[in-house]
Design a protein around this motif. Structure first.
Motif, short mmCIF file in Angstrom:
data_model
loop_
_atom_site.label_atom_id
_atom_site.label_comp_id
_atom_site.label_asym_id
_atom_site.label_seq_id
_atom_site.Cartn_x
_atom_site.Cartn_y
_atom_site.Cartn_z
N THR A 3 9.97 -34.57 -5.54
CA THR A 3 9.52 -33.34 -5.06
C THR A 3 8.95 -33.14 -4.10
OG1 THR A 3 7.55 -34.18 -6.29
CG2 THR A 3 9.10 -33.88 -8.09
N ALA A 4 9.12 -31.49 -4.51
CA ALA A 4 7.72 -30.24 -3.07
C ALA A 4 6.46 -31.96 -2.94
CB ALA A 4 8.18 -29.43 -3.30
N LYS A 5 6.43 -31.74 -1.94
CA LYS A 5 4.99 -31.89 -1.44
C LYS A 5 3.87 -30.71 -2.45
CE LYS A 5 1.77 -34.39 0.32
NZ LYS A 5 1.29 -35.22 -0.47
N LEU A 6 3.26 -31.05 -3.67
CA LEU A 6 2.30 -30.42 -4.26
C LEU A 6 1.08 -29.89 -3.22
CD1 LEU A 6 3.18 -30.68 -7.41
CD2 LEU A 6 3.62 -28.65 -6.41
N LEU A 7 0.38 -30.85 -2.72
CA LEU A 7 -1.00 -30.77 -2.12
C LEU A 7 -0.79 -30.17 -0.90
CD1 LEU A 7 -3.27 -34.59 -2.46
CD2 LEU A 7 -3.34 -32.29 -4.11
N ALA A 9 0.10 -26.90 -0.80
CA ALA A 9 0.55 -25.90 -1.38
C ALA A 9 0.04 -24.36 -1.92
CB ALA A 9 2.20 -26.69 -1.89
N GLN A 520 -1.55 -29.31 -9.34
CA GLN A 520 -0.97 -29.71 -8.67
C GLN A 520 -1.68 -30.83 -7.83
OE1 GLN A 520 -2.26 -25.54 -6.78
NE2 GLN A 520 -0.72 -27.00 -5.06
N ASP A 524 1.46 -34.18 -8.14
CA ASP A 524 1.42 -35.08 -6.64
C ASP A 524 0.84 -36.31 -6.79
OD1 ASP A 524 0.40 -35.56 -4.17
OD2 ASP A 524 1.41 -34.61 -3.67
N GLN A 527 3.78 -37.61 -8.95
CA GLN A 527 4.79 -37.55 -8.49
C GLN A 527 6.38 -36.83 -9.50
OE1 GLN A 527 6.46 -41.50 -6.18
NE2 GLN A 527 4.35 -41.22 -4.96
#
Lengths: 795, 157, 286
Positions: A3-7, A9, A520, A524, A527
């Motif tokens: 998953t794209a890094k959320l913290l 973002a 988020q 995050d 995951q």
């Protein structure tokens, strides 16, 4: 699954679609079957004895269901003040105990400020309630009143409460170091009076409540514009109405801004909650803006005499601050904390100081109650420090930037013990200032300023290098300081059998975007995709006890509670996965959304499968309970201390005194950042409010009559779009060691820093005329022009 | 004496018997049940009640429902069409032009008129045309950015 | 925030409105754009028993030219004046002033007639009306009459209109090529009403100001003509020194009201500053 890094973002907000399409659920939107409407009868006098209240005509008015006065509310107690200052409780710094004056939901003996409610009319329609309220006749015996902060304790002043002679609510002090020696050894001592004026919060949504008593079950549901529904419930049930907490559900739906004013327990929701049990129909009350002006807890209102002792090379040897803090007519829920522990403890600023002493007298006056307003004590502290630094620099004929640099506490992490009880968490104050000076070419500006002066144009720059204490707070610590509550936060993470997650947070979003940032955070941590996580807030029926949102505490305290629950979920997941994978739990790691055996990534089980197994526990570890949800209560070990450096450039029109904000630059360190876009937004809004205090806002009470003269948006100038520039913002990131997220808190920094930045800029623009200080805010054009005239005539 | 009032809101006709003193904003909120239009003040300053009346942005708290008899009104609920957000709504979302959301419906209705009258507005023009809409949360920075972004999108850039 | 009860009447002609005014007398108020009246009614400061809505009366709104005279219907909105191409070319002061009133939404509803009849001491139109030497046309049960701007504003919220009259038109002379105008305003930061507002119409003769017509609003209990400034600048060159000297008379004849925005001293000073700015801005126009 990656998953794209959320913290970190800048994810677009979840909340926005409903707000942008008119589908928000604000309290006044609520319509319930059989709903009635309340209108309050309020004192038109600042101070008056309440005689006979004749409600007969009102009660007979068509559509009226009931009329109540204070005398009808038998068995109902005073609204509580949740912060005590008493010597016998060993609360530090108490010189004279706080007088816990009563604050009845409907006054029956004396009205103590304009707007003090004395009766309520409940009717089938809003029109009828308002019409009938005008028919309630009260025999008022007007008394003399006192409103000015620096006159409350003068002999002959009207007495607001019989139990508080001289209108003194409390006396308190804090300090450390040898102040006498500091002042004796000083080369230069500067003294100034500094007035931090009364402000009105003006959240765009007025306060409102809907109270519904369900006779068949004995349950009360209260929808209310609250920043902290559990606190509302506890205070109302335990202290005021004496009804069991488990029979009351408080829901704070969408709330249109708070800025502190919606923290407190107010008369109106208490009266409606009491009355609905009588009439057995729902009751809705919504404040008009005028009522909001008269009854929402107001902010600030300090009169301070400050003295700073300096060495000739610009070191701060000592700092002595004496403040009179106006609390208004009653003690609002957290009022005593704001001018004491949220104020005095910040007077060390970002500087090394030889000694500090802070003395505070809290006073009662016939004005609306004062309590926390964005920054709550810290803007008052920062203002005093940053103003005095500039005054000291001028007296020493030193550059204000240089004086700051000379005194910054050097970079540290872990602890810096101040003279005023608190120990800062981590800081690099010089770095923030350096970054500011990269964004703002100071030398170039001074040259421009000199050239402009020759052409009769007055430009000025003001700095504000600030620190503040937020992420409140360690429960034991605040308890020892007089708090009647803990200041932990709750966070429950519930994983559903099919892998979706619902997050229940004790924090409450009224503009902060927690539905997004907490999703988020949890997504995050687990995951999983963000759209698999739903955030629920604001309902005591669904959420474990939480303390709510204020004091820039939600990401740091609320977020950490969720972080703890996420960790617990992962730990339990490992046990389940270990069983499924026939491995030992200590060999399982959680990577990329799946539980896998360390060193053997092929042996893995995804999050979803573990979730399902938890609820269908056929192949399951012995002795482990089914289910996958965890609740945590996080009690922080310390405050967090965001800091930064702001600069404001102004131009003054010498003919009118009008101040134009030419540039505003902010460098803030809020530790780690979950959503940069949201943090930027917090800074923008905070700056607007702090600038507004410097230039436009101010609640003015007439000395004679006690009337709030600035009682509407026509008189009280909150900023409009054409009064402010685009802000230039940047950040340094010094993670806090206090919580595992490294997040400090960002909601109030803009407001705390900006007021002195603007004031310092205006004084700088007028410095050429010998002006080194202006005592009072706001800097209306008249005030600036008169200052300039006075300075010119001295030359 | 009550009056019969018919107002078409977002294409739907609403007819009610009302007291003449009923404000248009209350007709919209309480009788038509459209609560997206908000009441934020009592002196016609804040603009949270802004709607379009016969194509012009108007403060619905400063009008009587009877004055709007027979009128065509668009509220925030009518800005998205067939579930598709209006470019201004998209722009507010993209640029974080809202926090608590309370001023947002009025702000968007005002922005719609702004962009109709000034399709390529300067920053100054935007700020000036927003004089009638108060926001306490955003400091206006992102609202201006959202409107600039919407202007670009609507111009087909 | 609910008005007290009242009866509502919708007039479709001026005659109908006049009949209703005559019938209900001082119990009735005319409802034009409603942006001065309704706020007062919401606070119950005004409690008329009868409202006569003239919003749909035909022929009361619109801008046209009649010879060299511009005729503005009393129900013309501030916005329509602001946007009028005809006025921008023939009497630019009017669109300029309109853009200063309230905010865009207020301008869509508020009317020039309503504003003038209400005569708020800090409204913008009265200053422009005086500066332009506007003529107000009123219709009453006895017929029409014309009231000059100088005779129109009597006192605080008081005009020369009788209780049974309706303001129907505002007439101003179209300016020639040698007529230049400007409005200089110092707005209240919250209400955006004029703390001080000065409208200047200059008749130029080469580089000289042959005649100045100046209306002042905001600082006193009513809008006034700045006779002292007019006399001081008449026949003078439009240079900084002359304008400065003339502007020193800016506070003459104004019953300055001190309030939170300023003391008498400060407001008198502002009157001078904005008299100067209005004349300078007008003189600088092409």
């Amino acid at each position: 699954m990656a998953t794209a890094k959320l913290l970190g973002a800048s994810v677009k907000r979840r909340e926005d679609p409903r707000f942008m399409t008119g589908k928000g659920n604000y309290t006044d939107d609520l319509k319930l079957p059989g709903m009635t409407y309340a209108a309050f009868v309020r004192s038109p006098h600042a101070h008056a004895r309440i005689g006979k209240i004749d409600t007969a005509k009102a009660a007979a008015y068509p559509g009226v269901v009931a009329v109540y006065t204070g005398k009808d509310m038998t068995g109902v107690n005073s609204l509580p003040c949740g912060w005590d200052l008493r010597k016998d409780k060993n609360i530090p710094g108490v010189v004279q105990d706080l007088v816990m004056v009563p604050h009845m939901p409907l006054s029956s003996d004396v009205a103590r400020h304009v707007g003090d409610p004395v009766a309520v009319v409940i009717a089938d329609s809003q029109d009828a309630a308002l019409d009938a309220a005008e028919l309630v006749s009260v025999q008022w015996e007007p008394l003399s009143s006192v409103t000015a902060t620096d006159r409350a304790t003068q002999s002959g002043a009207a007495q607001v409460h019989a139990g508080a002679p001289g209108n003194v609510a409390f006396k308190w002090e804090l300090g450390g170091g040898d102040l006498d020696a500091a002042f004796k050894s000083a080369d230069v001592v500067v003294k100034k009076r500094i007035v931090n004026q009364r402000l009105v919060a003006n959240a765009m949504e007025p306060r409102a409540c809907v109270a519904r008593f369900e006779d068949s079950t004995g349950e009360l549901t209260l929808w209310v514009t609250s920043q902290n529904p559990h606190v509302h419930r506890l205070l109302m049930c335990a202290f005021v109405l004496g009804i069991p907490e488990h029979k009351v559900r408080v829901i704070a739906p969408d709330v249109g801004g708070g800025f502190g004013s919606k923290i407190f327990l107010y008369n109106e929701e208490v009266v409606c909650s009491w009355a609905t049990r009588k009439i057995k129909r729902p009751i809705r009350w919504t404040a008009t803006r005028r009522e909001a002006y008269l009854t929402d807890a107001q902010g600030r209102d300090h009169v301070t005499d400050a003295a700073m002792a300096m060495s000739k090379d610009g070191k701060i040897l000592g700092f002595h601050v004496k403040t009179t803090a106006n609390l208004g007519a009653y003690l609002s829920t957290f009022a005593p904390a704001v001018p004491t522990f949220l104020y005095g403890t910040l007077l060390n600023g970002v500087y090394v100081m030889g000694a500090i002493k802070c003395e505070v007298t809290g006073v009662f006056t016939n004005t609306t109650a004062v309590d926390a307003y964005r920054g709550a004590g810290r803007p008052e502290a920062c203002y005093v420090i940053e103003r005095m630094i500039d005054v000291a620099a001028a007296a020493l004929k030193m550059d204000p930037a240089d004086v700051r640099k000379k005194n910054f506490i050097p970079k540290f992490s872990g602890a810096y013990q101040t003279h005023v009880a608190v120990s800062y968490d981590s800081g690099d104050y010089a770095k923030a200032f350096d970054r500011l000076l990269q964004m703002f070419d100071y030398k170039k500006f001074r040259a421009e300023q000199t050239e402009a002066r020759k052409k009769g144009r007055y430009l000025g720059v003001g700095f504000s290098t600030y620190i503040e204490a937020c992420s409140i707070a360690p429960s034991k610590l605040v308890g020892a300081l007089g708090a009647g509550a803990g200041l932990y936060e709750s966070g429950k993470v519930r994983v559903h059998p099919t892998g979706g997650v619902t997050v229940y947070t004790g924090s409450h979003s009224h503009g902060q975007g927690h539905e997004t940032t907490f999703a988020q955070l949890v997504a995050d941590g687990l995951q999983i995709p963000m759209d698999q996580v739903e955030v629920v807030h604001g309902d005591t029926g669904l959420i474990p006890f939480g303390m709510g949102t204020y004091g820039s505490r939600s990401a740091s305290v609320g977020g950490t509670a969720l972080h703890m629950s996420v960790d617990k979920i992962k730990e339990k997941g490992k046990k389940i996965a270990a069983h499924l994978l026939e491995a030992s739990a200590s060999d399982i790691e959680y990577v990329g959304g799946q539980f896998q055996v360390r060193g053997a990534p092929g042996k893995a089980v995804p999050f979803g499968a573990v979730a399902l197994t938890a609820y269908v526990p056929h192949n399951y570890p012995e002795g482990l309970e089914p289910g996958l949800e965890e609740t945590s209560f996080y009690d922080p070990s310390n405050f967090c201390f965001p800091f930064g450096a702001h600069a404001c450039v102004v131009e003054i029109d010498p003919d009118t005194g009008h101040v134009d904000i030419v540039r505003y630059i902010a460098v803030d360190d809020v530790g780690n950042v979950i959503n940069p876009m949201i943090v930027d937004g917090m800074v923008h809004g905070g700056i607007a409010q702090g600038v507004a205090q410097a230039l436009w806002e101010g609640a003015v009470y007439d000395d004679q009559s006690g009337q709030l003269v600035t009682g509407s948006l026509m008189d009280y100038a909150i900023p409009k779009a054409d009064m402010l520039p685009m802000y230039e913002t940047d950040r340094t990131e010094t993670p806090t060691p206090v919580n595992p997220l490294g997040v400090k808190g960002a909601g109030e920094t803009g407001t705390i820093a900006s007021t002195p930045a603007v004031m310092n800029a205006v004084v700088d623009a007028l410095a050429g005329f010998g002006v080194d200080h202006i005592e009072t805010m706001p800097l209306t054009p008249e005030r600036v022009w008169m200052t300039l005239q006075a300075a010119k005539s001295k030359k | 004496m009550k009056k019969s009032v018919s107002i078409t809101i977002n294409g739907v006709k609403h007819t009610h018997e009302v007291e003449p003193r009923l404000l248009l904003v209350h007709f919209i909120r309480e009788l038509a049940g459209l609560t997206g239009t908000h009441v934020g003040c009592d002196t016609s300053q804040c603009g949270a009640c802004t709607i379009h009346l016969n194509g012009q942005a108007v403060k619905s708290c400063t009008m009587l429902a009877v004055q709007a008899d027979g009128a065509q009104i668009k509220t925030i609920e009518g800005m998205a069409t067939d579930g598709k957000l209006h470019p201004i709504q998209d722009a507010f979302w993209e640029k974080h032009g809202l926090q608590c959301g309370f001023c947002t419906p009025g702000m968007i209705m005002s922005a719609a008129q702004l962009l109709e009258r000034y399709p390529k507005p300067s920053e100054d023009q935007i700020r000036h045309q927003l004089e009638g809409n108060l926001c306490r949360c955003t400091g206006y920075h992102n609202i201006v950015k959202a409107i600039q972004y919407a202007a670009e999108k609507m111009a087909g850039k | 925030m609910y008005p007290a009860q009242f009866e509502y009447h919708k007039a479709s002609t001026v005659k109908e409105a006049l009949d209703l005014l005559g019938k209900y007398k001082d119990e009735a108020k005319l409802l034009a754009g409603g942006h001065s009246l309704l706020p007062a009614m919401k606070f119950r400061l005004a409690q008329p028993k009868h409202l006569i809505d003239i919003g749909k009366v035909s022929g009361l709104a619109g801008i046209k030219e009649d010879g060299g005279t511009l005729v503005i219907g009393a129900m013309t909105t501030h916005h329509d004046i602001e946007a009028s191409a005809l006025l921008k070319s023939k009497c630019p002061l009017l669109p300029e002033v309109a853009g200063h009133i309230g905010d865009p939404m207020v301008r869509n509803m508020g009317t020039i007639g309503g504003s003038l009849a209400h005569a708020d001491p800090a409204a913008d139109w009265p200053a422009a009306a005086i500066a332009l030497g506007a003529e107000m046309v009123a219709e009453g049960p006895k017929g029409k009459r014309t009231i000059k701007a100088d005779d129109f504003f009597k006192g605080l919220l008081t005009t020369a209109l009788a209780d049974d009259e309706i303001l129907t038109e505002i007439r101003v002379q179209a300016g020639g090529a040698n007529v230049k105008s400007a409005y200089a305003k110092f707005p209240h930061p919250a209400s955006r009403f004029a703390v001080v507002g000065v409208a200047a119409v200059l008749t130029m003769d080469g580089g000289k100001i042959a005649k100045a017509s100046i209306g002042i609003t905001g600082a006193g209990t009513k809008a006034t003509r700045a006779k002292g400034v007019e006399a001081a600048i008449a026949g003078k060159a439009a240079d900084a020194a002359s304008i400065q000297a003339a502007a020193e008379k800016g506070a003459d004849g104004v019953d300055v009201q001190a309030d939170l925005q300023g003391s008498e001293e400060y407001k008198k000073h502002l009157l001078k500053v904005f008299s100067k700015r209005a004349i300078e801005a007008a003189a600088a126009k092409k």
